[in-house]
Scaffold this active site. Structure first.
Site, mmCIF file in Angstrom:
data_model
loop_
_atom_site.group_PDB
_atom_site.id
_atom_site.type_symbol
_atom_site.label_atom_id
_atom_site.label_comp_id
_atom_site.label_asym_id
_atom_site.label_seq_id
_atom_site.Cartn_x
_atom_site.Cartn_y
_atom_site.Cartn_z
ATOM 1 C CG MET A 69 -0.454 -0.011 2.553
ATOM 2 S SD MET A 69 -1.862 0.088 3.703
ATOM 3 C CE MET A 69 -1.029 -0.098 5.279
ATOM 4 N NE ARG A 76 -4.670 2.714 11.436
ATOM 5 C CZ ARG A 76 -5.365 3.833 11.299
ATOM 6 N NH1 ARG A 76 -6.652 3.844 11.636
ATOM 7 N NH2 ARG A 76 -4.800 4.922 10.820
ATOM 8 C CE1 TYR A 118 4.491 -1.566 11.815
ATOM 9 C CE2 TYR A 118 6.142 -1.452 10.098
ATOM 10 C CZ TYR A 118 5.483 -2.165 11.056
ATOM 11 O OH TYR A 118 5.813 -3.486 11.256
ATOM 12 C CD GLU A 119 0.408 0.063 8.073
ATOM 13 O OE1 GLU A 119 -0.544 0.730 7.646
ATOM 14 O OE2 GLU A 119 1.330 -0.323 7.341
ATOM 15 N N GLY A 120 -0.321 4.296 11.219
ATOM 16 C CA GLY A 120 -0.986 5.238 12.109
ATOM 17 C C GLY A 120 -0.306 5.215 13.459
#
Length: 591
Positions: free
Chosen positions: A162, A294, A433-435
Site C-alpha cells: 500500500m 493495524r 507505522y500504520e498510524g
C-alpha cells in the site's frame, strides 16, 4: 540465540475460550474448520515457523538489503522461506475459495500470521501487506480486477503493497500530490511515495501496488483522493506478465530495525493504474487495508514480545551467576527475584495481548458471518472499538517487553551477537507505522467513544462485568477487575462530560485513555483464560500449562493491573498541565 517455538497451547486457549473459534467453526461457512483441522494447521505452521522462517531472522538482519538497477535484492535465504510459504498455501487460509482461498476463519489465519511475525518480523511484513491488499481488493475492486489479481495474490505468486504517504505529508493524507490522469479505460499515475514496506523485492514475479493519487479536477483534501491498482508488470489478456510498468524503487531506507524489510521510496512515471472503488473515495477504500494492517501491527507487538520472552527465558536458564536467596551454590539467574519479575512481566503482557488481539479478530469474523443482522452490527462496533487498543496497547508494551529482554541479558543484551538487541530494534517501528499510537488513541476517544457517546465501550464493559458476576475460582481477582472497570467508566465520564467545554481534553488524555483500557482489557482476557484453565483441570487435565496460566494471571493482577490507577489519575488531571506551556517556553532554558 534461542530457536522460536510457537506457543500453540496458549494460542488454542485464546482461540477457543476467548475469541470463540469453536462457535465460528459450527457455522456452515466454516464447516471445514474442525478441531482436528485447526490443530493440524497450527502444528504444521509452528513447524514451518521454527524450521524454515525462524532461521532467516538473524541472517536477514545481518545481511540487509541492496539496491541496484534491477531493483531491491533481498537476503537469499528469504526467497527459499517465501517459496515454501507460498507452496504450502499459507497465504490463502482465510480467503474466498472462488479465488483460490481455503475459506477458513480470519481468526485462524491471525494465529498463523503471529507465528511468521515471531519467526522473522522483517520477512513477515511481506505476507502481512499482501493479505491486506487482498482484503482491500475483495471488498472494493471490480469483478474484472478481482479475477486477474486475487488468485495470484492469494496464492502468494504475487505480493501486494500500500502506497499512502509522500514527502512532507506524513499522516496528513490531505497533502497527497501523486497525480492520476485518465487514459481510456485506465489511468496514468505519476509521483513519489515514501515509507513503502516491501515496495520492491525479488521474492515474487510481480508486485501489486495500491496507490493513493489525485485527479486534476479532484476536490481538495482527503475528499479528492482516489485509489488505484498499479502493477509492477502489466498483465496480458492470457494472464501472462507483460511490459514493465515504470514502478521504480528510488531508494531504500536505512532503518533502526527490520533491516531486511525493504522500506522504499517508490517512483511512478506515467504508470498504468486501474481505479479501485469510486473516484474520490480512495481513502475509504484504503481504510479496508489499513484497519487490517493495524490489527496486524498489534499482532506484531504480541509476536515480537513472544520472541523476546523466549530468548530471555533461554538465557536466564543458561546464565550462571551468584547464589540466589535460598541457594548456596551459583545457579541460573532466573532464580533471582528481579529476573523472575521481568520474565513474568514479559510473559503476562504477551499472553494478555494475544488474547485481546484474537478477541478483536474474532469479532471481525462474526461481523461478517453471524446470522443475526443486529449481532453483526454489534460485533462490527466491538471490533472497531478494540482495533486502536490492539494496535496501540500491544505495540506500546512490546517496547517494554523487548527492553526487558535486553535487560535480562545484562551487558550481553547490548551486544548484537546475542540477538536480544534485534528484537528491541525491530519492535520500535510498531508504535509508528500504520498510524502512530497517538493517532490510534485519538481514534479511540474520538470516533470510537465520543461519536457514539460511549455506547460500544459500555457494551464491552458489560461483558467484563458479566465475567465478574459469574464468580468462579478467582473471586478476589474478579473484585479487582470490578474496581478497574469502574475506573474505565470514570475515565469515560471525564471524556464525555469535559470535551464540550475543553476542546483540548480529548487529545490531552487520549494516550492514557488507550493505555487504561488496554491494561484493564488485558486483565479481563487473562481472568477468563484462568477460569477456563481451572475448569479444564477440574475435568482431569493435568497439563502444566494450565497451572502456569493461573499463576501468570495472578501476577498480572498483582503487578500490572494496578497501573490503571495511575492512568486514571492522569486522565482526571485534564489538559491544563499539557497545554499551558507556551511554544517559546519549551526552549526557554537555553535562550
Amino acid at each position: 540465540m534461542a530457536d522460536y517455538n510457537a506457543p500453540v497451547k496458549d494460542m488454542k486457549l485464546a482461540l477457543n475460550q476467548i475469541a470463540r473459534l469453536t462457535e465460528l467453526s459450527s457455522m456452515p461457512v466454516f464447516e471445514d474448520a474442525s478441531d482436528d483441522m485447526v490443530s493440524a494447521i497450527l502444528d504444521e505452521a509452528a513447524r514451518v515457523a521454527r524450521d524454515v522462517v525462524g532461521p532467516t531472522n538473524w541472517e536477514g538482519d545481518q545481511t540487509g538489503l541492496k539496491l541496484d538497477e534491477s531493483g531491491v535484492i533481498c537476503p537469499e535465504c528469504f526467497r527459499d522461506a517465501y517459496n515454501q510459504y507460498a507452496e504450502g498455501g499459507w497465504g490463502s487460509l482465510q480467503f474466498d475459495p472462488e479465488f483460490g482461498g481455503q475459506g477458513m476463519p480470519y481468526l485462524l489465519s491471525v494465529s498463523v500470521m503471529e507465528m511468521w511475525q515471531s519467526a522473522n518480523m522483517a520477512w513477515g511484513l511481506c505476507p502481512l501487506l499482501s493479505q491486506g491488499a487482498v482484503e482491500c481488493l475483495s471488498i472494493n475492486a471490480s469483478d474484472e480486477l478481482k479475477s486477474i489479481y486475487l488468485p495470484k495474490l492469494i496464492s502468494g505468486e504475487w505480493a501486494g503493497t500500500m502506497n499512502l504517504t509522500e514527502g512532507g505529508a506524513g499522516s496528513d493524507l490531505s497533502q497527497v500530490r501523486c497525480k492520476a490522469e485518465q487514459d481510456g479505460d485506465h489511468y496514468r499515475i505519476t509521483g513519489e511515495k515514501i515509507f513503502i514496506t516491501w515496495g520492491d523485492h525479488s521474492l515474487t514475479e510481480n508486485i501489486v501496488h495500491l496507490v493513493l493519487a489525485r485527479l486534476p479536477d479532484a476536490p481538495p483534501g482527503v475528499r479528492g483522493i482516489s485509489l488505484f491498482l498499479v502493477p509492477k508488470y502489466l498483465v496480458n489478456a492470457d494472464g501472462s506478465l507483460g511490459e514493465y510498468n515504470n514502478t521504480k524503487p528510488l531508494s531504500i531506507e536505512h532503518k533502526l530495525g527490520i533491516h531486511a524489510s525493504p522500506t522504499c521510496v517508490m517512483g511512478f512515471e506515467n504508470s498504468v493504474g486501474y481505479l479501485v472503488g469510486e473516484l474520490n473515495r480512495g481513502l475509504a477504500c484504503m481504510f479496508t487495508m489499513m484497519n487490517n494492517a493495524r490489527l496486524g501491527v498489534g499482532l506484531q507487538g504480541v509476536a515480537i514480545s513472544e520472541r523476546a520472552y523466549q530468548q530471555a527465558l533461554n538465557f536466564a536458564n543458561q546464565r550462571i551467576q551468584s547464589p540466589a536467596v535460598g541457594h548456596k551454590e551459583p545457579g541460573p539467574i532466573m532464580r533471582h527475584g528481579d529476573v523472575r519479575r521481568m520474565l513474568l512481566t514479559m510473559k503476562a503482557l504477551t499472553e494478555a495481548g494475544r488474547a485481546l488481539t484474537y478477541d478483536a479478530c474474532g469479532s471481525i469474523d462474526f461481523s461478517h458471518h453471524a446470522e443475526d443482522p443486529e449481532r453483526r452490527e454489534k460485533e462490527k462496533a466491538r471490533a472497531a472499538l478494540l482495533t486502536p487498543v490492539v494496535k496501540g496497547w500491544c505495540t506500546e508494551f512490546a517496547q517494554e517487553v523487548t527492553s526487558l529482554g535486553v535487560q535480562i541479558h545484562g551487558g550481553m543484551g547490548y551486544v548484537e551477537e546475542t540477538g536480544a538487541a534485534q528484537h528491541f530494534r525491530d519492535a520500535r517501528i510498531l508504535p509508528i507505522y500504520e498510524g502512530t499510537n497517538g493517532i490510534q488513541a485519538l481514534d479511540l476517544v474520538g470516533r470510537k467513544t465520543l461519536m457514539d457517546k460511549g455506547e460500544a465501550l459500555a457494551s464491552l464493559l458489560e461483558e467484563m462485568r458479566a465475567t465478574v458476576a459469574a464468580g468462579g475460582a478467582f473471586s478476589a481477582l474478579a473484585a479487582q477487575l470490578e474496581a478497574a472497570v469502574v475506573a474505565v467508566e470514570q475515565a469515560r465520564d471525564v471524556l464525555l462530560s469535559g470535551s464540550a467545554e475543553d476542546p483540548q481534553l480529548p487529545g490531552a488524555i487520549a494516550y492514557n485513555f488507550m493505555m487504561l483500557l488496554g491494561t484493564v482489557a488485558g486483565a479481563w482476557e487473562l481472568l477468563r483464560q484462568a477460569e477456563s484453565a481451572a475448569e479444564l483441570q477440574s475435568q482431569g487435565e493435568d497439563d502444566p500449562y494450565l497451572a502456569a496460566k493461573q499463576v501468570t494471571t495472578r501476577f498480572y493482577f498483582a503487578q500490572i493491573l494496578p497501573r490503571y490507577m495511575g492512568y486514571l489519575e492522569m486522565i482526571k488531571s485534564g489538559s491544563a498541565t499539557i497545554t499551558e506551556m507556551s511554544d517559546a517556553q519549551y526552549a526557554s532554558a537555553w535562550q
